[in-house]
Design an enzyme around this catalytic site. Structure first.
Site, PDB file in Angstrom:
ATOM      1  N   LYS A   1       0.814  -1.224   0.000  1.00 38.16           N
ATOM      2  CA  LYS A   1       0.000   0.000   0.000  1.00 38.16           C
ATOM      3  C   LYS A   1       0.843   1.268   0.000  1.00 38.16           C
ATOM      4  CE  LYS A   1      -4.329  -1.751   1.892  1.00 38.16           C
ATOM      5  NZ  LYS A   1      -5.300  -1.705   3.031  1.00 38.16           N
TER       6      LYS A   1
ATOM      7  N   ARG B   1      -2.914  -9.440   6.055  1.00 38.46           N
ATOM      8  CA  ARG B   1      -3.472  -9.647   4.712  1.00 38.46           C
ATOM      9  C   ARG B   1      -2.410  -9.227   3.708  1.00 38.46           C
ATOM     10  NH1 ARG B   1      -5.981  -6.844   0.720  1.00 38.46           N
ATOM     11  NH2 ARG B   1      -7.689  -7.903  -0.399  1.00 38.46           N
TER      12      ARG B   1
END
Ligand SMILES: Nc1nc2ncc(COP(=O)(O)OP(=O)(O)O)nc2c(=O)[nH]1
Length: 263
Positions: free
Chosen positions: A203, A237
């Site tokens: 991210k 995750r």
């Protein structure tokens, strides 16, 4: 938790696994690499993403869930739509992962009757606009309060407490400062009494800290996963399962208390 994005536009791997058999093969590969759970999603929730129509999301996701369940892969479905939750539960998924925290009408009801685990995530606003100008008085306190309220709402509807996982939602209506405050506040979120899931893989947070483009964020993502576990996360995750699993195994192996030398 490995990631299978059956999408055309996911921020880091959009289009690679849009085709059903490629998505299934990827899910099987992630399980072989050591994933305990495979998160299957058919709608990108990246900043600026537009919703995918229900029938298209069902077409993308359910065949993949069914195939992975047949292969005894524990599957999570990543969706905001109650109809997709129900279909995935009927197909045997083990968890429903809702980045919207089960706020959509019918979302809590969709999972209340099942025995599946649920992950309620915090998001400020909607994917299309959430990064425009996210603001908080005290991001950690506000996210903690939201997650506690969601857990209580789920339990009140009949979801077993031990089935509930909470997630602060890194990058979902957060600036870098907000993400850092939440990361440093993971011990407080873990103290709420539910397993915490952390999703920072590839991210922008990793890009902000490393200056690397999306394709070069594996090492940064692995470092963040280790620190998340060290700070109390129970699930991470990740897209890069093999690298993360290896790092966690080494960390756990080296971290185990050394037996005191015999006198
Ligand atoms: N519980 C949870 N679910 C999530 N789903 C999607 C993404 C976004 O990552 P990705 O799926 O790779 O991208 P996209 O949303 O573009 O498909 N992040 C999370 C997260 O942090 N936590």
């Amino acid at each position: 938790m490995g990631v299978v994005n059956v999408t055309a536009d996911s921020f880091s791997d959009g289009g690679l696994f849009l085709e059903t058999t490629r998505a299934i093969d990827h899910g099987l590969r992630l399980r072989e690499e050591g994933a305990d759970l495979v998160d299957v999603g058919g709608e990108s929730t990246r900043p600026g993403a537009l919703p995918v129509p229900l029938d298209e999301e069902l077409r993308r996701v359910i065949p993949v869930v069914e195939a992975l369940v047949r292969e005894n892969v524990p599957v999570s479905v990543d969706t905001l739509k109650p109809e997709v939750m129900r279909a995935a539960l009927d197909a045997g998924c083990a968890m429903v992962n809702d980045v919207n925290g089960f706020r959509a009408p019918g979302a809590i009801e969709a999972v209340a009757a099942s025995k599946a685990a649920v992950c309620a995530m915090h998001m400020q606003g909607k994917p299309a606009t959430m990064q425009a100008d996210p603001r908080y008085g005290d991001v950690l306190a506000e996210v903690a309060a939201f997650l506690s309220e969601r857990a209580l709402a789920l339990e009140a509807a009949g979801v077993a407490r031990e089935s509930i996982v909470l997630d602060p939602g890194f990058g979902f209506g957060k600036t870098l400062e907000h993400n850092l405050a939440l990361f440093r506040g993971l011990p407080r979120l873990a103290a709420l009494g539910y397993p915490v899931l952390v999703g920072v893989s590839r991210k922008r947070l990793i890009g902000d800290l490393t200056g690397r483009p999306v394709a070069e964020r594996v090492a940064g993502s692995v470092a963040a996963a280790l620190l998340a576990v060290q700070n109390g996360a129970s699930l991470v995750r990740v897209h890069d399962v093999k690298e993360t699993v290896d790092a966690l195994r080494v960390w756990l192996g080296l971290n185990c208390p050394i037996a005191p030398p015999k006198k």
